[in-house]
Design an enzyme around this catalytic site. Structure first.
Site, PDB file in Angstrom:
ATOM      1  N   HIS A  84      -8.130  -0.336  -7.629  1.00 12.70           N
ATOM      2  CA  HIS A  84      -9.105   0.434  -6.850  1.00 12.70           C
ATOM      3  C   HIS A  84      -8.420   1.439  -5.942  1.00 12.70           C
ATOM      4  CE1 HIS A  84      -7.719  -3.001  -4.639  1.00 12.70           C
ATOM      5  NE2 HIS A  84      -8.384  -2.702  -3.544  1.00 12.70           N
TER       6      HIS A  84
ATOM      7  N   ASP B   5      -9.753   1.858   3.703  1.00 16.82           N
ATOM      8  CA  ASP B   5     -10.415   0.586   3.928  1.00 16.82           C
ATOM      9  C   ASP B   5     -10.843   0.072   2.563  1.00 16.82           C
ATOM     10  OD1 ASP B   5     -11.183  -1.203   6.163  1.00 16.82           O
ATOM     11  OD2 ASP B   5     -13.140  -1.089   5.208  1.00 16.82           O
TER      12      ASP B   5
ATOM     13  N   TYR C  71      -6.256 -10.766  -2.178  1.00 16.38           N
ATOM     14  CA  TYR C  71      -7.092 -11.480  -3.136  1.00 16.38           C
ATOM     15  C   TYR C  71      -6.599 -11.361  -4.577  1.00 16.38           C
ATOM     16  CZ  TYR C  71     -10.540 -11.896   0.632  1.00 16.38           C
ATOM     17  OH  TYR C  71     -11.182 -12.195   1.806  1.00 16.38           O
ATOM     18  N   ASP C  72      -5.463 -10.750  -4.794  1.00 16.56           N
ATOM     19  CA  ASP C  72      -4.980 -10.514  -6.161  1.00 16.56           C
ATOM     20  C   ASP C  72      -4.958 -11.770  -7.040  1.00 16.56           C
ATOM     21  OD1 ASP C  72      -4.727  -7.891  -5.486  1.00 16.56           O
ATOM     22  OD2 ASP C  72      -2.538  -7.836  -5.517  1.00 16.56           O
TER      23      ASP C  72
ATOM     24  N   LYS D  50       0.830  -1.201   0.000  1.00 23.96           N
ATOM     25  CA  LYS D  50       0.000   0.000   0.000  1.00 23.96           C
ATOM     26  C   LYS D  50       0.868   1.257   0.000  1.00 23.96           C
ATOM     27  CE  LYS D  50      -4.018  -1.849   2.521  1.00 23.96           C
ATOM     28  NZ  LYS D  50      -4.900  -1.622   3.690  1.00 23.96           N
TER      29      LYS D  50
ATOM     30  N   GLU E 136     -11.166  -0.462  14.212  1.00 24.67           N
ATOM     31  CA  GLU E 136     -11.940  -0.743  13.005  1.00 24.67           C
ATOM     32  C   GLU E 136     -13.369  -1.063  13.410  1.00 24.67           C
ATOM     33  OE1 GLU E 136     -10.396  -3.257   9.985  1.00 24.67           O
ATOM     34  OE2 GLU E 136      -8.309  -2.696  10.359  1.00 24.67           O
TER      35      GLU E 136
END
Length: 209
Positions: free
Chosen positions: A194, A62, A170-171, A11, A33
């Site tokens: 995204h 998120d 999840y790539d 990230k 969270e």
């Protein structure tokens, strides 16, 4: 200095690609969270809490995988599902579906303690999302909310059998235009992901901040 509240190196690299190598630093803070079916309140709450901890401008994101035939599940619960059953079982559950359409979605929340002039008005309490983003938490006065600016990004795709060795999360099971995110280079993924789309919107706005 802008602080990206994350321990995920992927990230942080993605953020630096849009904001500049020296423009953003990673910050390790375990913010609360909250439970929500929407990404916006989760990111906004985290940004307010992180700003109080850091005392300088912060961004919190998120994100989640939203599978159409599962009514958006796992969505905001994606990290929990990945940790508990793993992405291979998500594929196993999805394989029998006639339609395996899905999307990756990300909401980026920014807070620096100041107000925002940009539209939509982040203190418009008539709007559910922005109200959640700026509403007072249990430990602050209702009359003194911390405004949060939200930026969203999404990319459509299809759930497929795991392929590829790159990326994270999840790539390997998310295919876009015939290629999984795990089969793409970091540059290719950043150009359409995204999170990248949310970061691009934020970077454009942040230049005027």
């Amino acid at each position: 200095m802008l602080h990206y509240v994350t321990t995920n190196d992927g990230k942080l690299r993605e953020a630096r690609a849009y904001l500049g190598e020296d423009a953003v630093s990673g910050y390790n803070f375990d913010y609360t969270e909250i439970q929500s079916h929407d990404l916006e309140p989760i990111a906004a709450y985290g940004a307010r809490e992180a700003y109080r901890q850091v005392g300088e401008p912060v961004i919190v994101d998120d994100a989640g995988l939203f599978i159409d035939e599962f009514d958006g599940f796992p969505g905001p619960y994606s990290a929990f599902v990945e940790d508990t059953i793993g992405i291979e079982r998500v594929w196993t559950l999805s394989e029998p579906l006639a339609d395996r359409s899905a999307s990756f979605r990300c909401v980026l929340a920014y807070c620096d303690g100041g107000a925002f002039k940009a539209s939509p008005d982040p203190i418009d309490r008539d709007d559910r999302v922005t109200a959640a983003a700026t509403g007072a938490t249990a430990d602050e006065e209702e009359s003194q909310p911390l405004p949060v600016k939200l930026f969203s990004g999404a990319v459509p795709g299809t759930i497929v059998e795991p392929r590829g060795s790159g990326g994270f999360g999840y790539d390997p099971i998310f295919e876009h235009d015939g290629t999984t995110f795990a089969e793409m280079t970091a540059e290719e993924k950043n150009a359409l992901s995204h999170r990248g789309r949310a970061l691009a919107k934020f970077a454009e706005w942040f230049e005027t901040r």
